[in-house]
Design a protein around this motif. Structure first.
Motif, PDB file in Angstrom:
ATOM      1  N   SER A   7       0.823  -1.211   0.000  1.00 45.32           N
ATOM      2  CA  SER A   7       0.000   0.000   0.000  1.00 45.32           C
ATOM      3  C   SER A   7       0.855   1.258   0.000  1.00 45.32           C
ATOM      4  O   SER A   7       0.361   2.348  -0.184  1.00 45.32           O
ATOM      5  CB  SER A   7      -0.942  -0.001   1.202  1.00 45.32           C
ATOM      6  N   GLN A   8       2.157   1.094   0.212  1.00 46.02           N
ATOM      7  CA  GLN A   8       3.054   2.233   0.199  1.00 46.02           C
ATOM      8  C   GLN A   8       3.401   2.647  -1.235  1.00 46.02           C
ATOM      9  O   GLN A   8       3.834   3.758  -1.471  1.00 46.02           O
ATOM     10  CB  GLN A   8       4.331   1.858   0.954  1.00 46.02           C
ATOM     11  N   THR A   9       3.176   1.759  -2.174  1.00 43.82           N
ATOM     12  CA  THR A   9       3.523   2.021  -3.561  1.00 43.82           C
ATOM     13  C   THR A   9       2.312   2.554  -4.314  1.00 43.82           C
ATOM     14  O   THR A   9       1.235   2.000  -4.242  1.00 43.82           O
ATOM     15  CB  THR A   9       4.029   0.731  -4.236  1.00 43.82           C
ATOM     16  N   LYS A  10       2.492   3.641  -5.045  1.00 40.02           N
ATOM     17  CA  LYS A  10       1.410   4.206  -5.850  1.00 40.02           C
ATOM     18  C   LYS A  10       1.287   3.452  -7.178  1.00 40.02           C
ATOM     19  O   LYS A  10       2.142   2.648  -7.517  1.00 40.02           O
ATOM     20  CB  LYS A  10       1.693   5.680  -6.137  1.00 40.02           C
ATOM     21  N   SER A  14       5.993   4.402  -7.799  1.00 41.68           N
ATOM     22  CA  SER A  14       6.840   5.159  -6.883  1.00 41.68           C
ATOM     23  C   SER A  14       6.345   4.988  -5.445  1.00 41.68           C
ATOM     24  O   SER A  14       5.173   4.751  -5.208  1.00 41.68           O
ATOM     25  CB  SER A  14       6.849   6.641  -7.270  1.00 41.68           C
ATOM     26  N   LYS A  16       5.232   6.134  -1.771  1.00 42.36           N
ATOM     27  CA  LYS A  16       4.523   7.306  -1.241  1.00 42.36           C
ATOM     28  C   LYS A  16       5.492   8.149  -0.420  1.00 42.36           C
ATOM     29  O   LYS A  16       6.104   7.671   0.524  1.00 42.36           O
ATOM     30  CB  LYS A  16       3.350   6.849  -0.369  1.00 42.36           C
ATOM     31  N   LYS A  17       5.674   9.384  -0.812  1.00 40.70           N
ATOM     32  CA  LYS A  17       6.574  10.303  -0.126  1.00 40.70           C
ATOM     33  C   LYS A  17       5.884  10.876   1.102  1.00 40.70           C
ATOM     34  O   LYS A  17       4.721  11.267   1.038  1.00 40.70           O
ATOM     35  CB  LYS A  17       6.980  11.462  -1.043  1.00 40.70           C
ATOM     36  N   GLN A  71      12.143  10.102   5.512  1.00 37.25           N
ATOM     37  CA  GLN A  71      11.795   9.186   4.419  1.00 37.25           C
ATOM     38  C   GLN A  71      12.737   7.987   4.409  1.00 37.25           C
ATOM     39  O   GLN A  71      12.308   6.841   4.288  1.00 37.25           O
ATOM     40  CB  GLN A  71      11.853   9.920   3.072  1.00 37.25           C
ATOM     41  N   GLN A  82       0.481   4.791   5.354  1.00 32.06           N
ATOM     42  CA  GLN A  82      -0.868   4.936   4.796  1.00 32.06           C
ATOM     43  C   GLN A  82      -1.172   6.405   4.559  1.00 32.06           C
ATOM     44  O   GLN A  82      -1.618   6.789   3.497  1.00 32.06           O
ATOM     45  CB  GLN A  82      -1.928   4.336   5.711  1.00 32.06           C
ATOM     46  N   ASN A  83      -0.934   7.234   5.582  1.00 27.62           N
ATOM     47  CA  ASN A  83      -1.122   8.676   5.446  1.00 27.62           C
ATOM     48  C   ASN A  83       0.256   9.303   5.289  1.00 27.62           C
ATOM     49  O   ASN A  83       1.139   9.055   6.122  1.00 27.62           O
ATOM     50  CB  ASN A  83      -1.820   9.262   6.676  1.00 27.62           C
ATOM     51  N   ALA A  84       0.427  10.119   4.295  1.00 29.82           N
ATOM     52  CA  ALA A  84       1.740  10.695   3.999  1.00 29.82           C
ATOM     53  C   ALA A  84       2.306  11.539   5.135  1.00 29.82           C
ATOM     54  O   ALA A  84       3.500  11.783   5.185  1.00 29.82           O
ATOM     55  CB  ALA A  84       1.667  11.529   2.721  1.00 29.82           C
ATOM     56  N   CYS A  89       0.465   4.368  10.016  1.00 29.32           N
ATOM     57  CA  CYS A  89       1.462   3.537   9.341  1.00 29.32           C
ATOM     58  C   CYS A  89       1.242   2.087   9.747  1.00 29.32           C
ATOM     59  O   CYS A  89       0.552   1.800  10.731  1.00 29.32           O
ATOM     60  CB  CYS A  89       2.873   3.945   9.769  1.00 29.32           C
TER      61      CYS A  89
END
Length: 115
Positions: A7-10, A14, A16-17, A71, A82-84, A89
């Motif tokens: 879920s961290q990958t868009k 890439s 998620k920053k 990061q 989950q939330n940038a 998390c």
């Protein structure tokens, strides 16, 4: 380290920053020493909410670091963001970690400690 199914990958592949959290306001004006005490109390008790201590330690280090270092910390710890703004998390085992705004940024109504 997100894989393509994480879920961290868009969708574009890439990771998620993370970003700075939104501004927030404490219910009443708060001094820096009171904020520090709140933060210390949270981090001292956080492992009791579940999850792994090493992930809590990584989240604390990330919360106290500049964005680029934060990061790198979450990426190397395998934290799934989950939330940038790091408020929600997960670790690689699926344990959830929720961080309150007061450990991530300063309130808009922070006042100076009286000397």
């Amino acid at each position: 380290m997100g894989c393509a199914g994480s879920s961290q990958t868009k969708a574009d592949g890439s990771i998620k920053k993370i970003r700075k959290p939104k501004s927030w306001k404490h219910p009443q004006p708060i001094t820096r020493s009171q904020l520090t005490q709140l933060r210390d109390e949270f981090w001292d008790t956080a492992p009791h909410y579940g999850g792994r201590k090493e992930i809590w330690d990584a989240l604390r280090a990330a919360a106290e670091a500049e964005l680029s270092l934060a990061q790198a910390i979450v990426d190397s710890a395998g934290v799934i963001v989950q939330n940038a703004d790091l408020t929600i998390c997960y670790d690689e085992r699926g344990a959830k970690y929720e961080l309150p705004n007061y450990v991530l940024s300063e309130p808009t109504n922070l006042i100076r400690d009286s000397s």
